[in-house]
Design a protein around this motif. Structure first.
Motif, mmCIF file in Angstrom:
data_model
loop_
_atom_site.group_PDB
_atom_site.id
_atom_site.type_symbol
_atom_site.label_atom_id
_atom_site.label_comp_id
_atom_site.label_asym_id
_atom_site.label_seq_id
_atom_site.Cartn_x
_atom_site.Cartn_y
_atom_site.Cartn_z
ATOM 1 N N HIS A 194 -55.543 48.332 -10.190
ATOM 2 C CA HIS A 194 -55.583 49.143 -8.973
ATOM 3 C C HIS A 194 -56.352 48.419 -7.845
ATOM 4 N N GLU A 209 -61.331 54.782 -10.971
ATOM 5 C CA GLU A 209 -61.008 53.705 -11.909
ATOM 6 C C GLU A 209 -61.126 52.340 -11.253
ATOM 7 N N HIS A 263 -58.295 48.344 -17.354
ATOM 8 C CA HIS A 263 -58.070 49.706 -16.862
ATOM 9 C C HIS A 263 -58.995 50.703 -17.537
ATOM 10 N N ASP A 265 -57.879 54.584 -17.574
ATOM 11 C CA ASP A 265 -56.983 55.586 -17.005
ATOM 12 C C ASP A 265 -57.328 56.994 -17.457
ATOM 13 N N GLU A 296 -48.881 54.004 -14.596
ATOM 14 C CA GLU A 296 -49.367 52.700 -14.172
ATOM 15 C C GLU A 296 -48.294 51.968 -13.367
#
Ligand code: ZN
Length: 412
Positions: A194, A209, A263, A265, A296
């Motif tokens: 991200h 995140e 990640h 999530d 994602e």
């Protein structure tokens, strides 16, 4: 009867024994749906004499094929475009004694059936052609094989390998990969998930995140660099948005030895917690994992970009083999990382997992995605914010990466 010689595509192959190594993983996949419009393989026969050998594959209709020579063990692999195979004896010994020790047929892809001939002596394809059905006999692929010198066989293997390299080099690399310094040590590319307009998951307390995974990735980079074993690059070092394909392109254009996407999530089920490591499998069936990957993969839409282009069906046996090898190496990396995480970090049940993450699509870079934990779980959330947990987890990840490269060195 018409007899038409098809172009024999020179093709490649890779490291010793990866066929069998890859099978363990691929067997877990569900049966692929039948490919529309392709014929079935309905029988095969292998015969051999000291002077020649012949493979005949009976087909419900005409189709295309490709051949490749492989070393260690010496093999010939033959792919036909077919939906599936229903043959009485998909593996066994040839009729007669000669250059073929044994044979085996497998579904290499939803649209491809592969026959692998293990050679007892160097051999090469003399001719290969497809016959149309006639006089009640089905269409057939006929492959005639004759003995070769060790030099001829080695040259065929090298030629196929080179063709494989050319195919991978010719694969379009999306624009956007920036140049990194030339690596003299193994290059690890860390990809903090991200960034920018895309915050990733967001906890009820406002923690995002994208911030957690960036801080963690910088910590991991420090550790890997301090080990002196690796060059390490990040796809982003600040709060920048990157498309998924830009992340992949950066790893590919710099010939990364490992790509690791980080990640943390969310799941709708708040009870799900723990770290896990994913490799890519387009056919993975776990429902929760699919939700995770789908979310994602939408990253680019969130930021106003189109979905990344899914590569068109590539019929090349070479690219398939290369993907298999990368898949195998990715799986090895995931196992090594999980093995090191296990003593120090809470893991999900079955922590080595598969899902269809687009960011893991590089055909030539082993790629894994680490879910550190879930922002949707209160215990994970608390851990993710603790400095000692971050240090312990980054240490374990760095050890996992090191042991993965150790295993490559021990088993080239
Ligand atoms: Zn994420």
């Amino acid at each position: 009867m018409t007899l038409r010689h098809l172009a024999i595509v020179p093709l490649l192959v890779l490291m010793a024994g990866f066929f069998s190594l890859c099978l363990a993983q691929e067997e877990a996949a569900p049966a692929p749906p039948p490919a529309l419009g392709l014929p079935n393989v309905i029988d095969l026969r292998v015969s051999a004499t000291p002077e020649r050998a012949r493979l005949v594959i009976d087909l419900a209709g005409r189709t295309e094929f490709a051949l490749v020579s492989l070393a260690e063990p010496d093999r010939l692999a033959i792919d036909v475009r077919a939906a599936t195979f229903t043959v009485p004896e998909p593996a066994g010994k040839p009729a007669g004694e000669g250059v073929i020790a044994d044979y085996a047929m497998e579904q290499a892809a939803p649209d491809r059936v592969r026959t692998t001939l293990t050679l007892s002596a160097p051999a090469q394809v003399q001719q290969a052609y497809v016959l149309d059905a006639f006089e009640g006999q089905p269409a057939r692929l006929v492959v005639d094989i004759i003995p070769a010198t060790a030099e001829e066989f080695a040259a065929n293997v090298a030629r196929d390998l080179e063709a494989a390299g050319a195919i991978v080099a010719a694969e379009p690399t999306p624009a956007g990969g920036s140049e990194l310094p030339i690596a003299t040590k193994p290059l690890v590319v860390i990809d903090p998930g991200h960034g920018g307009i895309d915050s990733g998951a967001e906890a009820s307390n406002g923690i995002r995140e994208k911030d957690i995974v960036l801080a963690f990735s910088l910590r991991l980079q420090e550790l890997l660099v301090a080990s002196g074993r690796f060059d390490v690059a990040l796809t982003r070092e600040d709060d920048t948005f990157l498309k998924l394909e830009e992340r992949v392109a950066l790893a590919r254009s710099n010939k990364a030895d490992l790509f690791i996407s980080i990640h943390a999530d969310s799941f709708q089920q708040p009870e799900i917690r723990g770290a896990s490591v994913y490799t890519r499998d387009e056919n993975a069936t776990d429902v929760l994992d699919k939700v995770l990957a789908d979310n994602e993969n939408k990253t680019d839409i969130i930021a106003g970009f189109a979905m990344p282009q899914i590569a068109p069906e590539v019929v090349d046996i070479l690219l398939d083999l290369m993907r298999r090898e990368m898949r195998h190496q990715s799986f090895q990396a995931a196992q090594a990382i999980v093995h090191q995480l296990e003593p120090s970090v809470q893991l999900r049940r079955f922590p080595v997992r598969q899902a269809d993450f687009f960011v893991l699509q590089a055909p030539d870079v082993p790629s894994v995605l680490v879910e550190l934990g879930f922002l949707s779980n209160a215990d994970d959330m608390a851990n993710l914010l603790r400095g000692d947990w971050q240090d312990r987890t980054a240490d374990a990840l760095a050890r996992g990466i090191s042991t993965y490269f150790d295993s490559l060195a021990a088993d080239p």
